[in-house]
Design a protein around this motif. Structure first.
Motif, PDB file in Angstrom:
ATOM      1  N   GLU A 185       2.999   7.435  -5.498  1.00 34.49           N
ATOM      2  CA  GLU A 185       2.530   7.143  -4.010  1.00 34.49           C
ATOM      3  C   GLU A 185       3.434   7.399  -3.117  1.00 34.49           C
ATOM      4  OE1 GLU A 185      -0.699   3.711  -4.897  1.00 34.49           O
ATOM      5  OE2 GLU A 185       1.095   2.963  -4.493  1.00 34.49           O
ATOM      6  N   VAL A 186       3.100   7.707  -2.024  1.00 35.08           N
ATOM      7  CA  VAL A 186       3.763   7.992  -0.723  1.00 35.08           C
ATOM      8  C   VAL A 186       3.295   7.431   0.569  1.00 35.08           C
ATOM      9  CG1 VAL A 186       4.684  10.336  -1.426  1.00 35.08           C
ATOM     10  CG2 VAL A 186       2.667  10.204   0.012  1.00 35.08           C
ATOM     11  N   LEU A 187       4.315   7.161   1.304  1.00 35.98           N
ATOM     12  CA  LEU A 187       3.883   6.726   2.690  1.00 35.98           C
ATOM     13  C   LEU A 187       3.971   7.698   3.757  1.00 35.98           C
ATOM     14  CD1 LEU A 187       5.311   3.233   3.062  1.00 35.98           C
ATOM     15  CD2 LEU A 187       3.124   3.671   2.979  1.00 35.98           C
ATOM     16  N   LEU A 188       3.283   7.943   4.466  1.00 32.50           N
ATOM     17  CA  LEU A 188       3.614   8.971   5.731  1.00 32.50           C
ATOM     18  C   LEU A 188       3.987   8.418   6.909  1.00 32.50           C
ATOM     19  CD1 LEU A 188       0.849  11.472   5.005  1.00 32.50           C
ATOM     20  CD2 LEU A 188       2.919  11.582   4.239  1.00 32.50           C
ATOM     21  N   GLY A 189       5.225   8.933   7.634  1.00 29.79           N
ATOM     22  CA  GLY A 189       5.329   8.773   8.970  1.00 29.79           C
ATOM     23  C   GLY A 189       4.287   9.330   9.708  1.00 29.79           C
ATOM     24  N   SER A 190       4.335   8.514  11.001  1.00 32.49           N
ATOM     25  CA  SER A 190       2.995   8.943  11.912  1.00 32.49           C
ATOM     26  C   SER A 190       3.003  10.206  12.396  1.00 32.49           C
ATOM     27  CB  SER A 190       2.936   7.993  12.847  1.00 32.49           C
ATOM     28  OG  SER A 190       4.311   8.229  13.814  1.00 32.49           O
ATOM     29  N   GLU A 191       4.111  10.864  12.380  1.00 34.10           N
ATOM     30  CA  GLU A 191       4.051  12.282  12.872  1.00 34.10           C
ATOM     31  C   GLU A 191       3.754  13.153  11.663  1.00 34.10           C
ATOM     32  OE1 GLU A 191       7.603  13.278  15.097  1.00 34.10           O
ATOM     33  OE2 GLU A 191       7.279  11.558  16.402  1.00 34.10           O
ATOM     34  N   ALA A 192       4.235  12.906  10.550  1.00 30.04           N
ATOM     35  CA  ALA A 192       3.997  13.666   9.342  1.00 30.04           C
ATOM     36  C   ALA A 192       2.548  13.598   9.020  1.00 30.04           C
ATOM     37  CB  ALA A 192       4.944  12.984   8.002  1.00 30.04           C
ATOM     38  N   ALA A 193       1.864  12.355   9.269  1.00 29.70           N
ATOM     39  CA  ALA A 193       0.561  12.132   8.826  1.00 29.70           C
ATOM     40  C   ALA A 193      -0.120  13.190   9.670  1.00 29.70           C
ATOM     41  CB  ALA A 193      -0.118  10.737   9.105  1.00 29.70           C
ATOM     42  N   VAL A 194       0.130  13.312  11.045  1.00 29.34           N
ATOM     43  CA  VAL A 194      -0.590  14.074  11.956  1.00 29.34           C
ATOM     44  C   VAL A 194      -0.193  15.741  11.506  1.00 29.34           C
ATOM     45  CG1 VAL A 194      -0.686  15.216  14.334  1.00 29.34           C
ATOM     46  CG2 VAL A 194      -0.373  12.654  13.831  1.00 29.34           C
ATOM     47  N   ALA A 195       0.854  15.863  11.065  1.00 27.83           N
ATOM     48  CA  ALA A 195       1.264  17.368  10.758  1.00 27.83           C
ATOM     49  C   ALA A 195       0.470  17.900   9.650  1.00 27.83           C
ATOM     50  CB  ALA A 195       2.883  17.497  10.624  1.00 27.83           C
TER      51      ALA A 195
END
Ligand SMILES: Nc1ncnc2c1ncn2[C@@H]1O[C@H](COP(=O)(O)OP(=O)(O)O)[C@@H](O)[C@H]1O
Ligand SMILES: [Mg+2]
Lengths: 234, 383
Positions: B149-159
């Motif tokens: 499982e991973v968590l995405l940083g907010s910008e990473a999620a957008v990218a």
């Protein structure tokens, strides 16, 4: 006999910016121990000022006040306070009791700076109140006493330190004549017991009790009469 | 009857004046004690929180070219070739003399790696430690519970155009997106966060550690000693105390304390002024009484002590009740200021009573001097 109290050329000027009033002009006289001096004069003649200076409450503009040979002007402020406590008992026309204290407490006030025990002070106050005829009224407030009774409390207060001199400024001025007579009887009794009394009075009828009368007019001694009072013989 | 009692009796003659005189002191001391005990408790609360979570020591390798840090990770798009820290270092850290002070030692591993065709920084942390190490993270979705499982940083999620439930592919493995971080303003906004083991395997570096975060229990903080001991245990590492965490929270409390001191000073000054004005008024009003006391032989000192006893009684009563009210107020509002276990701080209360007494007596000096200097003749002057 040596003069007990001596005034030498006492002048009192009240001056506040520009206007100045002369209350006493070059007043000189002596009072012997045990005299009863009635001071009379019209309103504004300088009677109260004279008493204030005699009692060391006020310093004259010029001249000297000597008490048993000691010049009051040579005393420091505390020395004057001690002098008043030990030598002078003041009695005022308006009694000037502290309204929130009982008769006993009012008589105890002059003793409050002393370290004696409260019980001792109260005992002394009760004795004095009894001597002026107020036994049983020790717990009353001034508002619960008549004018004559208030003045008796004030006299008891003046006697706390057993001073040799009593200075009274129209002590019967606020009282009806029969009550005033009773107060004057008290003074006569005190005089008889050896106190030197100087009393300002308006009522010429009181003069027969005194041994001497001094009349002031415009700040000067206008008349100085030794009276042949019946009580003079000690 | 003595001067003390005479003063006491006088208070009850003019109750409203006494109350008004005391009110200034009451309010001043109340405010002072409330603010003082509140800041004391807040300091304690901040300290407790620092101890409970958040690291205060950072251990990084001694690398000159790269500055690896909290907010300043520059990996330059190239993989970090090696890390001089290893999983074995964790044992060494736990072996220091003050080891009981170590609350947690959390290894982090950073690497730049492919994520669904984009080159991003991956951050590996033991999954169970994330909540304690980054308590301020807010996650849409759920935190990482297991491998893969991973968590995405907010910008990473957008990218990556991914959200919770999506999939990120790297090195042939598929990772489920458990959640997305709310923007933090830190570098992790652009990162992929995963369990330590997963990131190590993505990088092909089984024992890799980029830095350790150490949380040391920090009451009467011997951080410098702990730093020195860890430095001794790991000669190749750079060990530094994370000052700004401690300092910034202290700064917040300090600011509040300064505000408190400012407000208290103003209220106390007003209180002192109220004492001054009311006692001055009472001296004026009692000219005759003071004259009578002088006529019956009171020395100036006796007049002074009478007035000082009067305000002394008032100051004592009002500052004591003000201190109690202040403590009560502090207890009531403390929970709103992040204090979980409100307590009674006695030292501000005692200090408050002392200040109240001092203030009352200070405000009495000018009127008392005036009273002592009054001519006693006013009294003898029958009206
Ligand atoms: N504090 C004062 N300031 C100015 N003038 C005063 C003051 N006290 C008294 N005098 C004046 O001094 C004079 C004597 O006053 P006082 O001794 O009170 O007279 P008496 O008691 O005989 O009525 C009066 O003219 C009075 O107006
Ligand atoms: Mg007069």
């Amino acid at each position: 006999m040596d003069a007990f109290i001596r005034l030498e050329n006492v002048t009192m000027l009240y001056g506040n910016n520009g206007t100045s009033a002369v209350a006493l002009r070059e007043v000189s006289f002596s009072v012997g121990a045990g005299e009863y001096v009635a001071i009379t004069g019209e309103s504004g003649a300088g009677k109260s000022t004279l008493l204030a200076i005699l009692g060391g409450l006020q310093v004259p503009s010029s001249g000297a006040v000597l008490m048993k040979g000691v010049d009051l002007s040579s005393l420091p402020a505390d020395g004057l306070a001690d002098f008043r406590r030990e030598t002078i008992g003041f009695i005022f026309q308006a009694y000037h009791l502290l309204p929130y204290l009982t008769a006993r407490e009012n008589v105890m006030v002059p003793m409050s700076p002393l370290r004696t025990s409260a019980r001792e002070k109260a005992g002394r106050a009760d004795t004095l109140l009894a001597s002026v005829g107020l036994s049983g009224k020790e717990e009353r407030l001034p508002s619960e006493l008549s004018g004559g009774e208030c003045q008796r409390v004030a006299i008891a207060r003046a006697l706390v330190h057993d001073p040799p001199v009593l200075l009274a400024d129209e002590p019967t001025g606020n009282l009806d004549s029969s009550t005033g007579e009773q107060i004057l009887d008290l003074f006569s009794g005190l005089h008889k017991s050896g106190k030197t009394v100087l009393m300002v009075t308006h009522n010429r009828a009181n003069l027969f009790r005194a041994t001497r009368s001094i009349r002031l007019q415009d700040g000067k001694v206008a008349e100085d009469d030794p009276l042949m009072a019946p009580r003079q013989a000690l | 009857m003595n001067i003390r009692k005479l003063a006491w009796k006088n208070l009850f003659r003019r109750k409203s004046r006494a109350v008004f005189t005391g009110l200034g002191i009451f309010l001043g001391i109340g405010t002072f004690v409330a603010l003082a005990s509140l800041t004391a408790q807040m300091e304690q609360a901040v300290q407790d929180k620092l101890d409970r979570f958040g690291a205060n020591i950072l251990i990084t390798p001694r690398t000159e070219q790269l500055s690896l840090g909290f907010g300043d990770i520059s990996l330059g798009g190239t993989q970090v070739a090696h890390s001089r820290l290893t999983a074995a270092d964790e044992k060494a850290i736990h072996g220091i003399e003050m080891k009981e002070r170590l609350r947690s030692v959390v290894p982090f591993f950073l690497t730049a790696a492919d994520a669904s065709g984009k080159n991003l920084v991956w951050m590996g942390v033991p999954a169970t430690e994330i909540a304690a190490a980054r308590p301020w993270w807010k996650i849409s979705g759920s935190p990482i519970r297991e491998k893969g499982e991973v968590l995405l940083g907010s910008e990473a999620a957008v990218a990556l155009e991914k959200g919770p439930g999506g999939t990120v592919v790297s090195g042939g493995r598929a990772f489920r997106v458990a959640g997305v971080l709310h923007p933090t303003g830190e570098k992790e906004d652009g990162m992929v966060i995963a369990a330590l083991g997963d990131v190590r395997s993505v990088a092909g570096n089984p024992g890799g550690v980029t830095f350790f975060e150490v949380a040391a229990l920090c009451k009467d903080c011997p951080v410098e000693d702990i730093v020195a001991q860890i430095g001794g245990a790991l000669p190749g590492a750079r060990v530094s105390a994370i000052r700004q965490v401690v300092e910034s929270r202290k700064a917040a409390v300090d600011q509040f304390r300064r505000l408190g001191i400012g407000v208290s000073a103003i209220v106390l000054a007003i209180g002192g002024l109220m004492v001054f004005v009311t006692v001055m008024g009472s001296v004026q009003e009692r000219t005759r009484e003071i004259g009578v006391l002088r006529a019956v032989g009171f020395r100036r000192k006796a007049i002074l002590s009478l007035l000082f006893w009067e305000t002394g009684w008032i100051s004592l009563l009002s500052s004591a009740s003000g201190a109690l009210a202040g403590l009560a107020a502090a207890l009531l509002v403390a929970p709103h200021f992040g204090v979980e276990q409100a307590s009674v701080a006695t030292s501000p209360a005692l200090l408050g009573v002392a200040i109240g007494m001092g203030l009352g007596l200070l405000g009495t000096i000018p009127p008392a001097r005036r009273a002592a200097a009054l001519s006693p003749t006013e009294a003898i002057r029958s009206l």
